[in-house]
Scaffold this motif. Structure first.
Motif: not given
Length: 110
Positions: A13, A17, A105, A107, A109
């Motif tokens: 990650e 980023l 942002q 993320v 998973k």
């Protein structure tokens, strides 16, 4: 919108980023190359034409334009507006809107 995919490898990650941050900084600094801009303009114009190939799509576009107070055939001006965008325009846009405080942002998973 910028997006990158890191696959299913855990722990990547931060790397992804960082790549997004680097790309934003490049555009923010005026680092877009003329050939890159031309490729983007060509892709946008081609996609627009593809999206207006059916009568239904053109009718929808005309209706939306009418609702927005635009000429119903405003799609005919699209290519010229896209071609008018310069690297300086992109830089100014990035400096105004690609500010760290305005970013979101996400993320995801497994």
């Amino acid at each position: 919108m910028f997006y990158f995919f890191a696959g299913t490898q855990p722990g990547r990650e931060a790397e992804v980023l960082a790549e997004i941050d680097a790309e934003i900084a490049r555009v923010h600094a005026g680092g877009v190359e003329p050939a890159e801009l031309l490729r983007c303009q060509t892709r946008l114009k081609a996609a627009r034409r593809q999206g207006l190939q059916t009568n239904a799509a053109r009718a929808m576009q005309a209706g939306l334009h009418a609702l927005q107070g635009l000429p119903i055939n405003d799609w005919k001006n699209y290519d010229a507006r896209i071609d008018a965008v310069s690297i300086a325009d992109l830089t100014r846009f990035a400096q105004r809107y690609f500010q760290r405080g305005l970013r979101t942002q996400l993320v995801v998973k497994p």
